[in-house]
Design an enzyme around this catalytic site. Structure first.
Site, PDB file in Angstrom:
ATOM      1  N   ASP A 171      66.321  43.022  24.967  1.00  0.00           N
ATOM      2  CA  ASP A 171      65.442  43.062  26.140  1.00  0.00           C
ATOM      3  C   ASP A 171      66.229  43.395  27.400  1.00  0.00           C
ATOM      4  O   ASP A 171      67.239  42.749  27.717  1.00  0.00           O
ATOM      5  CB  ASP A 171      64.743  41.714  26.321  1.00  0.00           C
ATOM      6  CG  ASP A 171      63.783  41.405  25.184  1.00  0.00           C
ATOM      7  OD1 ASP A 171      63.618  42.269  24.299  1.00  0.00           O
ATOM      8  OD2 ASP A 171      63.207  40.304  25.174  1.00  0.00           O
ATOM      9  N   ASP A 201      72.483  43.268  23.384  1.00  0.00           N
ATOM     10  CA  ASP A 201      71.259  42.524  23.623  1.00  0.00           C
ATOM     11  C   ASP A 201      70.127  43.550  23.583  1.00  0.00           C
ATOM     12  O   ASP A 201      70.361  44.756  23.726  1.00  0.00           O
ATOM     13  CB  ASP A 201      71.343  41.842  24.992  1.00  0.00           C
ATOM     14  CG  ASP A 201      70.030  41.212  25.410  1.00  0.00           C
ATOM     15  OD1 ASP A 201      69.434  40.500  24.592  1.00  0.00           O
ATOM     16  OD2 ASP A 201      69.597  41.471  26.545  1.00  0.00           O
TER      17      ASP A 201
END
Length: 418
Positions: free
Chosen positions: A198, A196
């Site tokens: 963020d 991922d």
């Protein structure tokens, strides 16, 4: 000098343990003495901690065990080493076992109390610690334990999930992290990893950085937190957050991309995994235009993210094309794994929010990184230290191996940790 063992019959196993300061030639002196007595070597292990050596050898003595003992003691005394010998029965349950699980304990620091709590939890679960090695001393301390079911408990396995559940509860109270994996080839066969973006690969949330340009950072942050905690549908939350960006100039995407700060250890992690032949990628609920430059800089093999609609050089406040939401992230992982011919069991996924749940569940190993409770509860392991390179230790890669490889390329350095 240790007491002489009772007379051994043909084919009797004898355990020899040598201890003392580490120096060149200890093994050669021991095995020269063993060679003169014509023993067969069954097993040998050696460990050195802070210059102190422990060397164990299990041999089959076919005759004169007392003479073997005396010869070994004299040989070791000649180089100022201590030695102990003992007879081992063939049905000794304490003999070498095949570890069923690997437990990695990480902390900053790992106190004696914390490690003792983990060791007690293992014992309570019927697990025996067969071997321990240090895998890291920076940026955290990492210890890798090879464990196997204790025959004394009358079981050859643990009920599914019980070992990790017990250890996680104890470790959380003790202030350390634990990862529990099956031992064997499956652990060492990982070949693809997705991150991922963020609050995982980079610090902070891109959508909030964009919203700050529109004066709506607080409003968007509240929606983001609800979505990452699993309290709000991600697709709906994405549309609500993107709507506030309507009217912003396209240039803000480049500005925010230039402001991205990698999570500590990110470069080391990607560099090391690529050395090992991993396929590396990002699967993000963020935006392609913001992260694609970073993905290219780090040498990622693939990138999946959302596309912002732009008309006449300005954001419209809408997302176009396929939405990379919670189920979309799992779809992207499957697509990338299939494209590279890699089974999902050999894939690793790392994330922090509820929208990563499906992706982590799809991968053979799901790692929650400083994650929200909704993800921590379902991930295979959870890390609470803000250093991405701890992921390497979970995969069985040691800090020494990383730094030797970096040093060979002239890029080795340690950044002081406050």
């Amino acid at each position: 000098m240790s007491a002489s063992p009772p007379t051994a019959g043909p084919g009797t196993s004898v355990l020899i343990t040598v201890t003392g300061p580490d120096r060149p030639g200890v093994s050669s002196v021991l095995f020269a003495a063993l060679t003169r007595h014509g023993v067969d070597l069954l097993d040998v292990e050696q460990v050195v901690i802070r210059g102190r050596l422990t060397l164990g050898a299990l041999v089959t003595a076919h005759h004169d065990p007392e003479g073997l003992q005396e010869a070994v003691e004299q040989a070791m005394a000649s180089i100022s080493m201590q030695v102990d010998t003992s007879l081992e029965s063939d049905d000794d349950p304490s003999g070498r076992r095949h570890p069923s699980h690997v437990v990695v304990v990480t902390g900053r620091p790992i106190t004696a109390r914390a490690f003792g709590s983990v060791a007690q939890a293992l014992a309570d679960a019927g697990a025996n610690i067969d071997a321990i090695r240090r895998v890291a001393d920076y940026p955290v301390t990492g210890l890798e334990l090879m464990v196997s079911p204790d025959p004394a408990h009358g079981s050859e396995h643990y009920p599914p999930g019980t070992l990790r559940k017990r250890l996680v509860e104890v470790a959380r109270a003790a202030g350390v992290d634990v990862a529990v994996e099956r031992a064997g080839l499956a652990r060492r066969s990982k070949r693809l990893i997705v991150f991922d973006v963020d609050s995982t690969l980079v610090q902070g949330e891109v959508i909030e950085m964009l919203a700050a340009r529109a004066g709506a950072e607080d409003q968007v942050r509240a929606v983001t937190e609800a979505a990452m905690a699993g309290e709000l549908d991600f697709t709906e939350s994405l549309r609500r957050r993107v709507a506030v960006l309507a009217g912003l100039p396209e240039s803000v995407l480049t500005e925010v991309a230039d402001e991205l700060e990698l999570t500590p250890g990110a470069r080391t992690t990607i560099r090391t995994l690529k050395r090992l032949g991993y396929r590396c990628g990002v699967v993000s609920g963020g935006f392609t235009r913001v992260i694609v430059g970073l993905a290219e800089e780090l040498g990622f093999d693939f990138c999946a993210a959302n596309e912002l609609e732009i008309v006449d050089g300005r954001l419209t406040g809408r997302v176009v094309g396929e939405i990379v939401d919670r189920p979309g992230k799992a779809v992207a992982l499957r697509r990338f794994a299939e494209a590279h011919g890699i089974p999902l069991e050999q894939c690793v996924a790392v994330g922090d929010g509820a929208n990563d749940i499906d992706m982590l569940a799809t991968a053979g190993l799901g790692i929650a990184f400083n994650a929200k409770p909704a993800l921590r509860e379902v991930a295979d392991t959870a890390l609470s230290h803000p250093y991405l390179d701890v992921v390497l230790f979970i995969l069985g890669i040691t800090r020494d191996e990383v730094e030797r490889a970096d040093a060979a390329e002239g890029i080795h350095r340690r950044v002081p940790i406050g």
